[in-house]
Design an enzyme around this catalytic site. Structure first.
Site: not given
Ligand code: PRP
Length: 183
Positions: A48, A107, A135, A163
């Site tokens: 991401g 998140d 968030k 994504d």
């Molecule tokens: C997303 C984002 C963070 C994580 C945040 O990655 O890039 O790394 O989630 O979420 P959290 O605060 O609830 O832990 P994701 O796992 O979707 O993987 P990606 O970056 O490959 O899309």
């Protein structure tokens, strides 16, 4: 791509491309001042953070180095479990380094909480976080984010690295995904 290229897939555009650019410029000026006399290592969290890393790094008017980690949260569904597996580790020894973690979104905060503890155990001189989005309503742990861009509602957002099923990462802005896409 632009929102018009996926017409109907978004219910709302939350943050436009030029707002992201302006925010990254603002954050870059602070980072330049804070690291004026220090070598900073930007650590991007795949996948991401690719867009924010690329744009932040190019906006910065100081020399930086970059490295990448890929992590995956154990557990099912879209919820973070807080238990993280390293899929790709850093190539860099962090001993004595000034580390700036670059993330697209916080998140629940569980990924960053785990990552901070993990990287802190490697003997860096300092660790800070730069995250474009946060968030607040989804937070399960408190994360001290020194450089952050925008607080957003607890909705399914895509674009600028974020994504749904690996799609929409190349959207230039950040928008709320329409429920019909994922339900
Ligand atoms: C997303 C984002 C963070 C994580 C945040 O990655 O890039 O790394 O989630 O979420 P959290 O605060 O609830 O832990 P994701 O796992 O979707 O993987 P990606 O970056 O490959 O899309």
């Amino acid at each position: 791509m632009e929102p018009r290229d996926i017409e109907g897939d978004l219910t709302e555009i939350l943050i436009e491309e030029d707002e992201i650019r302006a925010k990254l410029a603002e954050l870059s000026r602070r980072i330049e001042a804070d690291y004026a006399d220090k070598d900073v290592l930007l650590v991007g969290v795949l996948k991401g953070a690719v867009m924010v890393m690329a744009d932040l790094a190019r906006e910065l008017q100081i020399p930086i180095t970059m490295d990448w980690m890929a992590v995956s949260s154990y557990g099912s569904g879209t919820e973070s479990s807080g238990v993280v597996r390293i899929l790709k580790d850093l190539d860099t020894d962090l001993t004595g380094r000034h580390v700036l973690i670059v993330e697209d979104i916080i998140d629940s905060g569980l990924t960053l909480s785990w990552l901070m503890a993990n990287l802190n155990s490697r003997g860096p001189e300092s660790i800070e976080i730069c995250a474009l989005l946060r968030k607040p309503e989804a937070a399960r742990v408190d994360i001290d984010v020194k450089y952050f861009g925008f607080d957003i509602p607890n909705k399914f957002v895509v674009g600028y690295g974020l994504d749904y099923n690996e799609k929409y990462r190349n959207l230039r802005s950040v928008g709320i995904l329409a429920p019909h896409v994922y339900s």
